[in-house]
Write a protein that holds these residues in place. Structure first.
Motif, PDB file in Angstrom:
ATOM      1  N   GLN A 128      -4.876 -10.658   1.327  1.00 36.32           N
ATOM      2  CA  GLN A 128      -3.965  -9.597   1.771  1.00 36.32           C
ATOM      3  C   GLN A 128      -2.579 -10.110   2.152  1.00 36.32           C
ATOM      4  O   GLN A 128      -1.745  -9.325   2.591  1.00 36.32           O
ATOM      5  N   GLY A 129      -2.343 -11.400   2.011  1.00 31.89           N
ATOM      6  CA  GLY A 129      -1.006 -11.898   2.315  1.00 31.89           C
ATOM      7  C   GLY A 129      -1.018 -13.277   2.941  1.00 31.89           C
ATOM      8  O   GLY A 129      -2.066 -13.915   3.063  1.00 31.89           O
ATOM      9  N   PHE A 130       0.151 -13.726   3.345  1.00 33.62           N
ATOM     10  CA  PHE A 130       0.311 -15.071   3.899  1.00 33.62           C
ATOM     11  C   PHE A 130       1.517 -15.082   4.822  1.00 33.62           C
ATOM     12  O   PHE A 130       2.310 -14.135   4.861  1.00 33.62           O
ATOM     13  N   SER A 131       1.646 -16.165   5.548  1.00 36.55           N
ATOM     14  CA  SER A 131       2.809 -16.393   6.395  1.00 36.55           C
ATOM     15  C   SER A 131       3.715 -17.431   5.760  1.00 36.55           C
ATOM     16  O   SER A 131       3.243 -18.391   5.151  1.00 36.55           O
ATOM     17  N   HIS A 132       5.013 -17.230   5.907  1.00 35.52           N
ATOM     18  CA  HIS A 132       5.980 -18.285   5.663  1.00 35.52           C
ATOM     19  C   HIS A 132       5.954 -19.186   6.908  1.00 35.52           C
ATOM     20  O   HIS A 132       5.055 -19.058   7.730  1.00 35.52           O
ATOM     21  N   ALA A 133       6.909 -20.065   7.075  1.00 31.80           N
ATOM     22  CA  ALA A 133       6.796 -21.016   8.186  1.00 31.80           C
ATOM     23  C   ALA A 133       8.137 -21.284   8.841  1.00 31.80           C
ATOM     24  O   ALA A 133       9.159 -21.433   8.167  1.00 31.80           O
ATOM     25  N   LEU A 134       8.098 -21.347  10.181  1.00 29.04           N
ATOM     26  CA  LEU A 134       9.218 -21.818  10.991  1.00 29.04           C
ATOM     27  C   LEU A 134       8.575 -22.561  12.156  1.00 29.04           C
ATOM     28  O   LEU A 134       8.158 -21.952  13.136  1.00 29.04           O
ATOM     29  N   LEU A 135       8.465 -23.866  12.028  1.00 28.01           N
ATOM     30  CA  LEU A 135       7.577 -24.639  12.884  1.00 28.01           C
ATOM     31  C   LEU A 135       8.231 -25.881  13.480  1.00 28.01           C
ATOM     32  O   LEU A 135       8.890 -26.652  12.777  1.00 28.01           O
ATOM     33  N   GLY A 136       7.971 -26.105  14.766  1.00 25.05           N
ATOM     34  CA  GLY A 136       8.411 -27.341  15.387  1.00 25.05           C
ATOM     35  C   GLY A 136       7.667 -28.548  14.878  1.00 25.05           C
ATOM     36  O   GLY A 136       8.236 -29.644  14.780  1.00 25.05           O
TER      37      GLY A 136
END
Length: 388
Positions: free
Chosen positions: A268-276
């Motif tokens: 049903q989908g996925f996440s992109h990323a903005l990660l420390g």
């Protein structure tokens, strides 16, 4: 040579450092990703020769700080600038953050890198802020980011958390900001594990109620929201939230505990990323995403899953001090010449914590020069009185 590393019980254990880095760490290129948008939230490098105190304005080594951003861009990663990884509100004040935003955005233009920058209200230094003052502070910072040519990330505000009387105040402040934003922004929900002053954000300590308010902000302005960044360390909540987003609005995971499964996604989908955590993992994370670009989810997980133990270690409670481990690994990896942080935050984690961070990172093959990392770790141990 064997290193003797202290554990939490005061016992020394023998550890044999690697002799070679992981091949994937050396194989990154600057080509763009095709399946995910990925940002690394980047740390700042302190000036170790500045005569400062923990209460002084931050003294930043700009050359080393920008060199680290070029390192991330060289592997194809975007840089999330002036976020909590850069010690916003924990050593880096608004004046320093504004300078960082301008310099990083200019460097991004010169090198073709992607940069998004944090917009907050940390120039408000008194607790008696009004909603009008909170809006004005956000507007001031938004103008700086937009004038720099960077994308804006609307960060959670300590002042708003202290001032707002309920969900309606959040709807009013964020609606005002989104209406005037020149380009679509990223909305950042940072949980209290990262900043205790953000308890009850979006007008409620009940996360279901807070989620409804957050999504109401997005639904009212979908054309002005590029995406949301969720840092709640709750994978199930993030999946449920991203499934409720309007069409075209991205979910950027900020979950440093569960990022491989969230980026890989499901039917049903996925996440992109903005990660420390993609600060120390930059080259390896970039290689993993390139494998994912080919449709090889198993190969992506095979590269990234083993890094979770390190990430959970760095981000263990009190989570807000994860920056100390991030900077330690940057020093051990040769990206800076010292282990000094703005605000003296290098003292925020114990020697056993730092030793375990080294051991886990070395085991993953993260250090381009394992011998240099070993020598620097040996020097740190000696400084603490641990004889080898």
């Amino acid at each position: 040579m064997t290193l003797h590393l202290p554990d939490a019980h005061g016992t020394l254990r023998a550890y044999e450092p690697r002799t070679e880095p992981l091949p994937a760490v050396r194989s990154g290129t600057g080509s763009a990703f095709t399946s995910r948008t990925v940002f690394s939230a980047a740390h700042v490098v302190a000036d170790p020769y500045a005569d400062t105190t923990p209460d002084s304005p931050a003294a930043v080594d700009w050359d080393a700080t920008l060199a680290f951003r070029r390192h991330l861009w060289s592997h194809g990663l975007g840089v999330a600038e002036a976020m909590d990884t850069a010690q916003r509100g924990m050593g880096l004040d608004w004046a320093g953050a504004a300078e960082l935003i301008r310099r990083s955005a200019a460097e991004a233009r010169a090198t073709g890198g992607r940069v998004a920058c944090g917009v907050g209200t940390d120039q408000l230094t008194t607790a008696a802020a009004t909603l009008a003052e909170v809006r004005a502070a956000y507007e001031e910072q938004l103008a700086v980011v937009e004038e720099s040519g960077a994308q804006a990330i609307l960060m959670a505000s300590r002042a708003l958390a202290a001032t707002a009387q309920g969900p309606d105040d959040y709807l009013e402040v964020y609606g005002h900001l989104l209406r005037q934003a020149a380009e679509p922004v990223v909305l950042h929900w940072l949980g209290p594990m990262f900043d205790p002053a953000l308890e009850g954000y979006w007008g409620s300590s009940d996360l279901d109620t807070a989620t409804d308010t957050f999504l109401e902000v997005v639904a009212a302005h979908p054309d002005k929201v590029d995406g949301i960044k969720v840092s709640l360390l709750d994978a199930r909540r993030e999946v449920d939230l991203r499934r409720r987003l309007p069409q075209g609005v991205r979910c950027y995971t900020g979950d440093d505990f569960n990022y491989p499964e969230l980026i890989a996604g499901d039917e049903q989908g996925f996440s992109h990323a903005l990660l420390g955590i993609f600060d120390p993992l930059g080259p390896l994370a970039a290689e993993a995403v390139r494998v994912l670009d080919t449709g090889n989810t198993e190969g992506f997980r095979a590269l990234l899953d083993p890094t979770v133990e390190l990430s959970r270690h760095l981000f263990q409670a009190p989570t807000r001090y994860y920056k100390t481990g991030v900077v330690l690994l940057a020093w051990l990896a040769g990206h800076q010449s010292h282990f000094t942080m703005v605000g003296g935050l290098q003292s925020a984690r114990s020697l056993p914590h730092l030793a375990r961070a080294y051991e886990l990172a070395d085991g993953l093959g993260l250090f381009p020069d394992p011998k240099l990392a070993e020598e620097r770790m040996r020097n740190l141990l000696s400084l603490y009185g641990v004889d080898q």
